[in-house]
Design a protein around this motif. Structure first.
Motif, PDB file in Angstrom:
ATOM      1  N   ARG A  55      13.546 -89.467   0.653  1.00 21.15           N
ATOM      2  CA  ARG A  55      13.271 -88.106   0.181  1.00 21.15           C
ATOM      3  C   ARG A  55      14.411 -87.619  -0.730  1.00 21.15           C
ATOM      4  O   ARG A  55      14.173 -87.062  -1.795  1.00 21.15           O
ATOM      5  CB  ARG A  55      13.093 -87.171   1.374  1.00 21.15           C
ATOM      6  CG  ARG A  55      12.655 -85.780   1.005  1.00 21.15           C
ATOM      7  CD  ARG A  55      12.456 -84.840   2.203  1.00 21.15           C
ATOM      8  NE  ARG A  55      12.836 -85.357   3.493  1.00 21.15           N
ATOM      9  CZ  ARG A  55      11.971 -85.724   4.455  1.00 21.15           C
ATOM     10  NH1 ARG A  55      10.675 -85.625   4.265  1.00 21.15           N
ATOM     11  NH2 ARG A  55      12.407 -86.177   5.616  1.00 21.15           N
ATOM     12  N   LYS A  56      15.649 -87.865  -0.326  1.00 24.23           N
ATOM     13  CA  LYS A  56      16.801 -87.457  -1.125  1.00 24.23           C
ATOM     14  C   LYS A  56      16.820 -88.202  -2.461  1.00 24.23           C
ATOM     15  O   LYS A  56      17.104 -87.610  -3.511  1.00 24.23           O
ATOM     16  CB  LYS A  56      18.104 -87.718  -0.350  1.00 24.23           C
ATOM     17  CG  LYS A  56      19.347 -87.354  -1.095  1.00 24.23           C
ATOM     18  CD  LYS A  56      19.428 -85.875  -1.364  1.00 24.23           C
ATOM     19  CE  LYS A  56      20.744 -85.544  -2.077  1.00 24.23           C
ATOM     20  NZ  LYS A  56      20.767 -84.191  -2.585  1.00 24.23           N
ATOM     21  N   LYS A  57      16.494 -89.474  -2.433  1.00 24.10           N
ATOM     22  CA  LYS A  57      16.465 -90.276  -3.658  1.00 24.10           C
ATOM     23  C   LYS A  57      15.412 -89.728  -4.623  1.00 24.10           C
ATOM     24  O   LYS A  57      15.645 -89.627  -5.830  1.00 24.10           O
ATOM     25  CB  LYS A  57      16.167 -91.739  -3.313  1.00 24.10           C
ATOM     26  CG  LYS A  57      16.328 -92.690  -4.453  1.00 24.10           C
ATOM     27  CD  LYS A  57      16.169 -94.122  -3.957  1.00 24.10           C
ATOM     28  CE  LYS A  57      16.479 -95.120  -5.033  1.00 24.10           C
ATOM     29  NZ  LYS A  57      16.380 -96.493  -4.538  1.00 24.10           N
ATOM     30  N   GLU A  58      14.251 -89.367  -4.105  1.00 22.27           N
ATOM     31  CA  GLU A  58      13.189 -88.825  -4.943  1.00 22.27           C
ATOM     32  C   GLU A  58      13.602 -87.472  -5.520  1.00 22.27           C
ATOM     33  O   GLU A  58      13.337 -87.183  -6.690  1.00 22.27           O
ATOM     34  CB  GLU A  58      11.886 -88.687  -4.148  1.00 22.27           C
ATOM     35  CG  GLU A  58      10.723 -88.170  -4.960  1.00 22.27           C
ATOM     36  CD  GLU A  58      10.342 -89.054  -6.130  1.00 22.27           C
ATOM     37  OE1 GLU A  58       9.794 -88.517  -7.107  1.00 22.27           O
ATOM     38  OE2 GLU A  58      10.606 -90.276  -6.095  1.00 22.27           O
ATOM     39  N   GLU A  59      14.262 -86.644  -4.741  1.00 20.27           N
ATOM     40  CA  GLU A  59      14.754 -85.353  -5.233  1.00 20.27           C
ATOM     41  C   GLU A  59      15.735 -85.562  -6.384  1.00 20.27           C
ATOM     42  O   GLU A  59      15.685 -84.846  -7.388  1.00 20.27           O
ATOM     43  CB  GLU A  59      15.439 -84.579  -4.111  1.00 20.27           C
ATOM     44  CG  GLU A  59      14.503 -84.001  -3.090  1.00 20.27           C
ATOM     45  CD  GLU A  59      15.251 -83.343  -1.928  1.00 20.27           C
ATOM     46  OE1 GLU A  59      16.483 -83.111  -2.035  1.00 20.27           O
ATOM     47  OE2 GLU A  59      14.601 -83.081  -0.907  1.00 20.27           O
ATOM     48  N   THR A  60      16.622 -86.529  -6.232  1.00 15.19           N
ATOM     49  CA  THR A  60      17.596 -86.830  -7.280  1.00 15.19           C
ATOM     50  C   THR A  60      16.902 -87.300  -8.548  1.00 15.19           C
ATOM     51  O   THR A  60      17.245 -86.864  -9.652  1.00 15.19           O
ATOM     52  CB  THR A  60      18.589 -87.898  -6.784  1.00 15.19           C
ATOM     53  OG1 THR A  60      19.237 -87.413  -5.608  1.00 15.19           O
ATOM     54  CG2 THR A  60      19.638 -88.217  -7.843  1.00 15.19           C
ATOM     55  N   ARG A  61      15.908 -88.163  -8.416  1.00 16.78           N
ATOM     56  CA  ARG A  61      15.162 -88.641  -9.584  1.00 16.78           C
ATOM     57  C   ARG A  61      14.468 -87.494 -10.303  1.00 16.78           C
ATOM     58  O   ARG A  61      14.489 -87.406 -11.526  1.00 16.78           O
ATOM     59  CB  ARG A  61      14.122 -89.675  -9.162  1.00 16.78           C
ATOM     60  CG  ARG A  61      14.708 -90.996  -8.798  1.00 16.78           C
ATOM     61  CD  ARG A  61      13.620 -91.948  -8.371  1.00 16.78           C
ATOM     62  NE  ARG A  61      14.183 -93.240  -8.035  1.00 16.78           N
ATOM     63  CZ  ARG A  61      13.544 -94.185  -7.377  1.00 16.78           C
ATOM     64  NH1 ARG A  61      12.299 -93.987  -6.989  1.00 16.78           N
ATOM     65  NH2 ARG A  61      14.121 -95.331  -7.115  1.00 16.78           N
ATOM     66  N   ARG A  62      13.842 -86.612  -9.546  1.00 13.14           N
ATOM     67  CA  ARG A  62      13.139 -85.482 -10.157  1.00 13.14           C
ATOM     68  C   ARG A  62      14.114 -84.539 -10.865  1.00 13.14           C
ATOM     69  O   ARG A  62      13.833 -84.028 -11.946  1.00 13.14           O
ATOM     70  CB  ARG A  62      12.329 -84.724  -9.111  1.00 13.14           C
ATOM     71  CG  ARG A  62      11.119 -85.482  -8.643  1.00 13.14           C
ATOM     72  CD  ARG A  62      10.391 -84.705  -7.542  1.00 13.14           C
ATOM     73  NE  ARG A  62       9.336 -85.491  -6.967  1.00 13.14           N
ATOM     74  CZ  ARG A  62       8.068 -85.445  -7.361  1.00 13.14           C
ATOM     75  NH1 ARG A  62       7.710 -84.642  -8.332  1.00 13.14           N
ATOM     76  NH2 ARG A  62       7.154 -86.204  -6.785  1.00 13.14           N
ATOM     77  N   THR A  63      15.265 -84.295 -10.246  1.00 15.46           N
ATOM     78  CA  THR A  63      16.274 -83.432 -10.855  1.00 15.46           C
ATOM     79  C   THR A  63      16.756 -84.025 -12.172  1.00 15.46           C
ATOM     80  O   THR A  63      16.859 -83.322 -13.178  1.00 15.46           O
ATOM     81  CB  THR A  63      17.457 -83.229  -9.891  1.00 15.46           C
ATOM     82  OG1 THR A  63      16.972 -82.655  -8.686  1.00 15.46           O
ATOM     83  CG2 THR A  63      18.523 -82.330 -10.501  1.00 15.46           C
ATOM     84  N   ARG A  64      17.038 -85.317 -12.182  1.00 14.17           N
ATOM     85  CA  ARG A  64      17.491 -85.979 -13.410  1.00 14.17           C
ATOM     86  C   ARG A  64      16.410 -85.936 -14.486  1.00 14.17           C
ATOM     87  O   ARG A  64      16.699 -85.674 -15.650  1.00 14.17           O
ATOM     88  CB  ARG A  64      17.880 -87.419 -13.129  1.00 14.17           C
ATOM     89  CG  ARG A  64      19.168 -87.549 -12.363  1.00 14.17           C
ATOM     90  CD  ARG A  64      19.509 -88.980 -12.103  1.00 14.17           C
ATOM     91  NE  ARG A  64      20.717 -89.088 -11.314  1.00 14.17           N
ATOM     92  CZ  ARG A  64      21.090 -90.180 -10.672  1.00 14.17           C
ATOM     93  NH1 ARG A  64      20.348 -91.265 -10.732  1.00 14.17           N
ATOM     94  NH2 ARG A  64      22.199 -90.186  -9.981  1.00 14.17           N
ATOM     95  N   ALA A  65      15.188 -86.193 -14.104  1.00 13.09           N
ATOM     96  CA  ALA A  65      14.077 -86.175 -15.066  1.00 13.09           C
ATOM     97  C   ALA A  65      13.901 -84.785 -15.656  1.00 13.09           C
ATOM     98  O   ALA A  65      13.668 -84.635 -16.863  1.00 13.09           O
ATOM     99  CB  ALA A  65      12.780 -86.640 -14.401  1.00 13.09           C
ATOM    100  N   THR A  66      14.042 -83.765 -14.824  1.00 12.36           N
ATOM    101  CA  THR A  66      13.906 -82.392 -15.303  1.00 12.36           C
ATOM    102  C   THR A  66      15.008 -82.068 -16.313  1.00 12.36           C
ATOM    103  O   THR A  66      14.760 -81.435 -17.339  1.00 12.36           O
ATOM    104  CB  THR A  66      13.951 -81.394 -14.136  1.00 12.36           C
ATOM    105  OG1 THR A  66      12.901 -81.703 -13.226  1.00 12.36           O
ATOM    106  CG2 THR A  66      13.827 -79.966 -14.597  1.00 12.36           C
TER     107      THR A  66
END
Length: 73
Positions: A55-66
């Motif tokens: 879940r944390k990894k996915e949050e980080t990916r989404r933040t970077r993509a944004t």
């Protein structure tokens, strides 16, 4: 067993090596081997579950993509 080795001052790599030498099966079983990271997570009382890490990894990916794509329309 691993807790005892940790108390004796062994590092996580040495503990993983001993678990493999003792042929202690991993959660996956079969030919899977113990790794230092797995041993560290096992011994860490504050360790997050695999689901929490994912879940944390996915949050980080989404933040970077944004951040990267945020200004593109």
């Amino acid at each position: 067993m691993a807790e005892t080795w940790k108390a004796e001052g062994l590092g996580v790599r040495a503990i993983a090596r001993r678990l493999n030498e003792a042929e202690i099966p991993t959660k996956r079983g079969g030919e899977a081997k113990w790794h230092a990271t797995t041993g560290q997570r096992l011994l860490d009382n504050n360790a997050r579950s695999a689901r929490d890490r994912a879940r944390k990894k996915e949050e980080t990916r989404r933040t970077r993509a944004t951040k990267i794509l945020g200004g593109i329309r």
